[in-house]
Design an enzyme around this catalytic site. Structure first.
Site, short mmCIF file in Angstrom:
data_model
loop_
_atom_site.label_atom_id
_atom_site.label_comp_id
_atom_site.label_asym_id
_atom_site.label_seq_id
_atom_site.Cartn_x
_atom_site.Cartn_y
_atom_site.Cartn_z
N CYS A 156 -1.10 22.74 4.08
CA CYS A 156 -1.28 20.71 4.09
C CYS A 156 0.37 20.86 3.25
CB CYS A 156 -2.26 19.96 3.45
SG CYS A 156 -2.88 20.34 2.06
N CYS B 295 0.68 -1.31 0.03
CA CYS B 295 0.41 -0.03 0.03
C CYS B 295 0.94 1.44 -0.62
CB CYS B 295 -1.09 -0.22 1.15
SG CYS B 295 -2.12 1.40 1.62
N CYS C 130 0.69 5.01 3.69
CA CYS C 130 1.75 5.35 4.49
C CYS C 130 2.49 5.35 4.35
CB CYS C 130 1.49 4.20 5.83
SG CYS C 130 -0.15 4.90 6.86
#
EC number: 2.1.1.-
Length: 393
Positions: free
Chosen positions: A351, A82, A85
């Site tokens: 951000c 994935c 993360c």
């Protein structure tokens, strides 16, 4: 395909870089390495090489570990797994240190500002925090997340950073091939799930409703269940508190809230301001903002691109401007339009540290200096970090 793709090399890992990887050098070339930490010696498998001075790779074997390394708690946080993360292989303090180093490096290199950055944690720890997520669907109808820099879907059984009531409500179902699934859990604990087309248009609501209820800044908010809202459950309150304090709107003054979303920052500015101008490009979000702030007659909401509204409307001169732009930042046109109105202070919520640094440099050229900065680990386990910057004339 380059001859380096698929090759394995030993490397000494250098400094962290923006984007969730570290920098190594092999045979005169830069290699951006994921799943590594600064100071480690690793075996790197080259995953992407388009020629030129750099390529990308994954640390597939650690020969000498850094002190902050831990075993990733998620089975999908691995090379070819994935891509969600970036830092599960680092303990909490090391993660925050890596993010602080990135923010400081971006401010120095792109913003021309030397700043000692500390990333503050938010309550709740490293897991179970992400209240909004989008999952992709593979050809078998299974939901999952995409691999790093790839469209390949990694089907999952769970997600360690997802808040209860989100991912586990999606992964046991079969979905339309090629669709996306948006899931959120709101402040009341209610789950909302929608199936989307590849272009993000909603096909059907599976669970919950199109709108959700959030609680922040001592108010209740009606927002798009799958639109923008801070994904960490404590982030909205923390950011609103910092914005209100740093804005320091004079009693009876005027404040602008640019990229206002559903109106969170406008609500705290209105506690002292006689006039608040809120601008939001996404019309549904702007409509939610107008509804959410209907009890505050001093707030006027404009639906439109910030640069267009600033150019077309006769807006009152602001004492302070708050802006929370998308990841690409505000850009020169908007920064110049703000500086031209000469507010005493600008509070910039960001951000992306690179976009923040570029805009800080633009503000500096127009007479505004960075006076304070706070950074928050609002996205644990990932490379993302939320910053609030105070600039003043």
């Amino acid at each position: 395909m380059s001859e380096w793709t698929g090759r394995r090399v030993e490397a000494e890992v250098g400094a962290v870089a923006h984007g969730g990887h570290c920098v190594a050098r092999v045979e005169g070339r830069v290699v951006f390495v994921r799943h590594a930490l600064p100071g480690e010696r690793v075996v790197v498998e080259i995953t992407e090489d388009k020629g030129g001075s750099f390529c990308r790779g994954d640390a597939v074997e650690v020969l000498q570990a850094a002190p902050g390394r831990v075993a990733p708690p998620c089975e999908y946080a691995r090379p070819k797994g994935c891509g969600g993360c970036d830092w599960q292989h680092a303990d909490a303090g090391t993660q925050r240190g890596l993010k602080a180093a990135v923010v400081a490096e971006q401010l120095s290199r792109l913003g021309g500002v030397e700043w000692d950055v500390e990333v503050e944690d938010l309550p709740g720890g490293l897991g179970d925090w992400r209240t909004r997520a989008r999952l992709a669907v593979d050809r078998s109808g299974r939901a999952g997340f995409r691999a790093h820099r790839s469209h390949r879907v990694i089907p999952i059984a769970d997600c360690v950073i997802a808040a209860p009531g989100t991912v586990e409500e999606v992964v046991d179902r079969t979905w339309r091939t090629g669709a996306e699934v948006a899931v959120s859990v709101d402040s009341t604990g209610r789950t909302h799930i929608a199936e989307l087309t590849e272009r993000g248009r909603r096909v059907r609501h599976v669970v919950g409703a199109p709108e959700s209820t959030e609680l922040a800044a001592r108010r209740e908010w009606r927002v798009d269940a799958h639109g923008f809202w801070q994904v960490h459950p404590d982030a909205a309150d923390v950011l609103a508190e910092v914005v209100e304090r740093w804005a320091d709107v004079p009693d009876g003054g005027c404040a602008w809230d640019l990229y206002a979303g559903a109106g969170l920052f406008a609500s705290v500015l209105a506690r002292r301001a006689a006039t608040v101008v809120a601008v939001e490009a996404d019309r549904p979000a702007a409509e939610h903002g107008a509804e959410n702030l209907a009890d505050l007659p001093q707030v006027r909401v404009f639906a439109g691109k910030v640069e267009d509204v600033l150019a077309a409307e006769e807006l009152p001169a602001p004492d302070v401007v708050v802006l929370d732009p998308p990841r690409k930042g505000a850009g020169g046109e908007v920064v110049s339009a703000i500086a031209a109105r000469e507010p005493a202070r600008v509070v910039y919520v960001a951000c992306d540290p690179a976009a923040l640094a570029r805009d800080v440099a633009t503000f500096a050229g127009l007479g505004y200096a960075l006076r304070d900065l706070r950074a928050f680990d609002a996205f644990p386990m990932t490379h993302h970090v939320e910053c609030v910057a105070l600039l003043a004339r």
